[in-house]
Scaffold this motif. Structure first.
Motif, PDB file in Angstrom:
ATOM      1  N   PRO A   1       0.916  -1.182  -0.052  1.00 43.11           N
ATOM      2  CA  PRO A   1       0.103   0.103   0.053  1.00 43.11           C
ATOM      3  C   PRO A   1       0.755   1.424   0.165  1.00 43.11           C
ATOM      4  O   PRO A   1       2.233   1.188   0.203  1.00 43.11           O
ATOM      5  CB  PRO A   1      -0.713   0.014   1.422  1.00 43.11           C
ATOM      6  N   ASN A   2       0.169   2.346  -0.284  1.00 43.56           N
ATOM      7  CA  ASN A   2       1.047   3.637  -0.444  1.00 43.56           C
ATOM      8  C   ASN A   2       0.912   4.171   1.066  1.00 43.56           C
ATOM      9  O   ASN A   2       0.037   5.092   1.291  1.00 43.56           O
ATOM     10  CB  ASN A   2       0.264   4.659  -1.249  1.00 43.56           C
ATOM     11  N   HIS A   3       1.716   3.424   2.140  1.00 39.08           N
ATOM     12  CA  HIS A   3       1.680   3.815   3.348  1.00 39.08           C
ATOM     13  C   HIS A   3       1.671   5.383   3.869  1.00 39.08           C
ATOM     14  O   HIS A   3       0.941   5.739   4.602  1.00 39.08           O
ATOM     15  CB  HIS A   3       2.803   3.112   4.329  1.00 39.08           C
ATOM     16  N   ASP A   4       2.625   6.041   3.101  1.00 40.83           N
ATOM     17  CA  ASP A   4       3.066   7.381   3.366  1.00 40.83           C
ATOM     18  C   ASP A   4       2.306   8.437   2.589  1.00 40.83           C
ATOM     19  O   ASP A   4       2.800   9.510   2.512  1.00 40.83           O
ATOM     20  CB  ASP A   4       4.474   7.747   3.578  1.00 40.83           C
ATOM     21  N   ALA A   5       1.416   7.904   1.738  1.00 38.25           N
ATOM     22  CA  ALA A   5       0.713   8.822   0.991  1.00 38.25           C
ATOM     23  C   ALA A   5       1.638   9.635  -0.306  1.00 38.25           C
ATOM     24  O   ALA A   5       2.009  10.649  -0.266  1.00 38.25           O
ATOM     25  CB  ALA A   5      -0.126   9.977   1.512  1.00 38.25           C
ATOM     26  N   ALA A   6       2.855   8.778  -0.700  1.00 37.48           N
ATOM     27  CA  ALA A   6       3.879   9.353  -1.592  1.00 37.48           C
ATOM     28  C   ALA A   6       2.742   9.823  -2.995  1.00 37.48           C
ATOM     29  O   ALA A   6       1.968   9.282  -3.387  1.00 37.48           O
ATOM     30  CB  ALA A   6       4.513   8.230  -1.905  1.00 37.48           C
ATOM     31  N   THR A   7       3.614  10.756  -3.297  1.00 39.45           N
ATOM     32  CA  THR A   7       3.153  11.373  -4.682  1.00 39.45           C
ATOM     33  C   THR A   7       3.484  10.517  -5.792  1.00 39.45           C
ATOM     34  O   THR A   7       3.907   9.815  -5.786  1.00 39.45           O
ATOM     35  CB  THR A   7       3.752  13.088  -4.856  1.00 39.45           C
ATOM     36  N   HIS A   8       2.560  11.026  -6.976  1.00 40.24           N
ATOM     37  CA  HIS A   8       3.004  10.133  -8.289  1.00 40.24           C
ATOM     38  C   HIS A   8       4.432  10.101  -8.420  1.00 40.24           C
ATOM     39  O   HIS A   8       4.915   9.135  -9.042  1.00 40.24           O
ATOM     40  CB  HIS A   8       2.196  10.804  -9.239  1.00 40.24           C
ATOM     41  N   PHE A   9       4.894  11.306  -8.442  1.00 40.97           N
ATOM     42  CA  PHE A   9       6.512  11.448  -8.771  1.00 40.97           C
ATOM     43  C   PHE A   9       7.287  10.493  -7.793  1.00 40.97           C
ATOM     44  O   PHE A   9       8.382   9.836  -8.170  1.00 40.97           O
ATOM     45  CB  PHE A   9       6.745  13.013  -8.929  1.00 40.97           C
ATOM     46  N   GLU A  10       7.007  10.641  -6.884  1.00 43.58           N
ATOM     47  CA  GLU A  10       7.690   9.821  -5.504  1.00 43.58           C
ATOM     48  C   GLU A  10       7.749   8.361  -5.908  1.00 43.58           C
ATOM     49  O   GLU A  10       8.545   7.464  -5.663  1.00 43.58           O
ATOM     50  CB  GLU A  10       7.240  10.062  -4.250  1.00 43.58           C
ATOM     51  N   VAL A  11       6.458   7.975  -6.146  1.00 42.32           N
ATOM     52  CA  VAL A  11       6.078   6.444  -6.672  1.00 42.32           C
ATOM     53  C   VAL A  11       7.120   6.055  -7.578  1.00 42.32           C
ATOM     54  O   VAL A  11       7.579   4.981  -7.872  1.00 42.32           O
ATOM     55  CB  VAL A  11       4.462   6.085  -6.811  1.00 42.32           C
ATOM     56  N   LEU A  12       6.958   6.819  -8.605  1.00 44.97           N
ATOM     57  CA  LEU A  12       7.853   6.621  -9.859  1.00 44.97           C
ATOM     58  C   LEU A  12       9.290   6.550  -9.478  1.00 44.97           C
ATOM     59  O   LEU A  12       9.987   5.781 -10.185  1.00 44.97           O
ATOM     60  CB  LEU A  12       7.590   7.741 -11.082  1.00 44.97           C
TER      61      LEU A  12
ATOM     62  N   GLU B   1      -3.578   3.540  -9.038  1.00 36.95           N
ATOM     63  CA  GLU B   1      -3.808   4.804  -9.076  1.00 36.95           C
ATOM     64  C   GLU B   1      -3.492   5.599  -7.750  1.00 36.95           C
ATOM     65  O   GLU B   1      -3.011   6.822  -7.839  1.00 36.95           O
ATOM     66  CB  GLU B   1      -5.222   5.035  -9.365  1.00 36.95           C
ATOM     67  N   CYS B   2      -3.633   4.777  -6.635  1.00 41.98           N
ATOM     68  CA  CYS B   2      -3.565   5.283  -5.087  1.00 41.98           C
ATOM     69  C   CYS B   2      -2.081   5.316  -4.941  1.00 41.98           C
ATOM     70  O   CYS B   2      -1.764   5.882  -3.898  1.00 41.98           O
ATOM     71  CB  CYS B   2      -4.253   4.501  -4.174  1.00 41.98           C
ATOM     72  N   GLY B   3      -1.052   4.851  -5.791  1.00 44.28           N
ATOM     73  CA  GLY B   3       0.275   4.856  -5.337  1.00 44.28           C
ATOM     74  C   GLY B   3       0.857   3.605  -4.627  1.00 44.28           C
ATOM     75  O   GLY B   3       1.833   3.529  -4.431  1.00 44.28           O
ATOM     76  N   GLY B   4      -0.291   2.579  -4.410  1.00 37.32           N
ATOM     77  CA  GLY B   4       0.269   1.354  -4.026  1.00 37.32           C
ATOM     78  C   GLY B   4       0.854   0.589  -5.310  1.00 37.32           C
ATOM     79  O   GLY B   4       0.794   0.971  -6.441  1.00 37.32           O
TER      80      GLY B   4
END
Length: 429
Positions: free
Chosen positions: A45-56, A136-139
């Motif tokens: 999951p996207n535990h820390d609410a990372a942004t789209h660019f951070e996920v990339l 889409e959520c960053g997960g």
């Protein structure tokens, strides 16, 4: 499920493999399992609410750290020459990046097992094929299909932990593999592959096989333990329980009870005396088998039968497998299974990935929320049960593949469902 391929790349080791390590010899036990690869999907999951660019950027970290890890696990970046060796030519791993137009929580709320294939790089042609699927959520889902010629479950876990250690820049988590399997069990020819294929051929059947996921919570396993009054392992208890009801479904379907054979894949690293290294690559595994040809055996007795069959694979047995009588012992074992399986009997194959630490694989953005197997539905397969621990560690997920008629009977069995929850959400495990 809408999954779009963004890129397909070849990730090569960051350092070339030295000339004296260019040929990696496989061990004879690498010929045992007929499956082409060992697929697994790990969901984050996207535990820390990372942004789209951070996920990339996390995907870029995966690629860079994979390159570093392949320098240590260089056979995984090679090319299979034959069934005896791998050419460590640094061809690299196939890395696919995809975009999933759904939220991870939507999928995990009620997981459709057939959709898990979307997160696996089945079209990869390399020894190591990996897919990072970004929701889409960053997960993220990280799916792996690595050749079963090189890895069993323990070795796969070793690779994943090492990769995660590099990605998270954690010196404490860095793992260097051992390449001792071929010296422990040398392979001079392909006799074991030929013998095992005949054995497996007697166990595979035509039919319409389907896969369902059942979860045994810790409280259910505790109740089952009390019923059998045994100190057996969680795996032994759940295996015996599934065996009991799988035999009952067959009897209800065909109108009479058949003799039954069960097998369990056993990790030899922990059985050898002294233990083999847990960091060893290769398939350091063997099959424990147990038979049931008696009427109405009770659950506690089935637990005892399974645990005794596994306990026979001890340090002395492993020494025999390695010794002069090893090949004759293996051949005799295959022949017994083949002769039994070729009759009108039921066969149920178990393999356990419990306590291998898959839920500890942290690439630097938290531990997984779910580790999954795959749907094995098809028209030519065998009765197969894959056991995996739940995230909390005290429960077991059973991925059960049976003929659809027997599966329908099993699903409707209220006694079975008292202890086995049908496909609950991983979000609540």
């Amino acid at each position: 499920m809408d999954v779009e391929i963004i890129s397909i790349e070849r990730i090569r080791p960051c350092y070339p493999t030295p000339n004296h390590l260019k040929s990696y010899k496989l061990c004879i036990l690498d010929q045992l399992i007929p499956a082409a690869n060992a697929p697994i999907v790990i969901f984050y999951p996207n535990h820390d609410a990372a942004t789209h660019f951070e996920v990339l950027e996390r995907v870029n970290v995966l690629k860079k750290s994979l390159s570093e890890t392949l320098s240590k696990f260089f056979p995984l970046a090679g090319t299979i020459k034959d069934d005896l060796s791998i050419d460590c030519d640094d061809q690299g791993a196939c890395f696919t990046t995809t975009k999933v137009k759904n939220n991870l929580s939507e999928f995990l709320e009620s997981p459709d097992l057939k959709l898990i294939a979307n997160f696996l790089p089945f079209n990869g042609s390399c020894v190591t094929n990996i897919q990072a699927s970004v929701f889409e959520c960053g997960g993220m889902a990280i799916g792996l299909c690595i050749s079963h010629r090189i890895l069993d479950g323990t070795a796969l876990s070793t690779f994943l932990k090492s990769w995660a250690g590099v990605a998270s820049s954690s010196d404490e988590k860095l793992i260097y593999p051992d390449f001792v399997a071929s010296s422990l069990f040398p392979a001079k020819d392909l006799w074991l592959k030929d013998a095992s294929m005949v054995m497996w051929g007697s166990l595979f059947k035509n039919g319409n096989f389907v896969t369902k996921r059942f979860v045994f919570y810790g409280s259910a396993i505790a109740s089952l333990r009390a019923m059998c009054m045994s100190n057996s392992t969680h795996v032994g208890i759940v295996s015996a329980f599934i065996w009991k009801y799988a035999m009952a479904t067959s009897e209800q379907r065909f109108g009479s009870k058949k003799p039954s054979l069960v097998s369990h894949i056993v990790n030899l690293r922990r059985r050898a005396t002294p233990n083999f290294s847990e960091k060893s690559l290769g398939n350091l595994i063997w099959m424990a088998t147990a038979k049931c040809d008696e009427e109405n055996l009770e659950f506690p007795r089935l637990v005892d039968i399974i645990m005794k069959s596994i306990s026979k694979i001890d340090g002395e047995y492993v020494k025999k497998l390695q010794g002069d009588e090893g090949s004759s012992l293996m051949k005799r074992h295959f022949k017994e299974i083949e002769e039994f399986g070729s009759k009108n009997v039921d066969y149920f194959g178990f393999t356990s990935w419990c306590k291998l630490g898959f839920y500890d694989v942290d690439f630097g953005w938290g531990k997984p929320i779910w580790v999954s197997s795959i749907d094995s539905s098809g028209t030519y397969f065998m009765n197969l049960i894959i056991l995996m621990e739940t995230r909390c560690g005290n429960g077991i997920e059973a991925w059960v593949t049976l003929d659809e008629q027997e599966m329908a009977i099993l699903e409707s069995d209220q006694e079975f469902r008292t202890f086995a929850a049908f496909n609950p959400s991983p979000l609540r495990l």
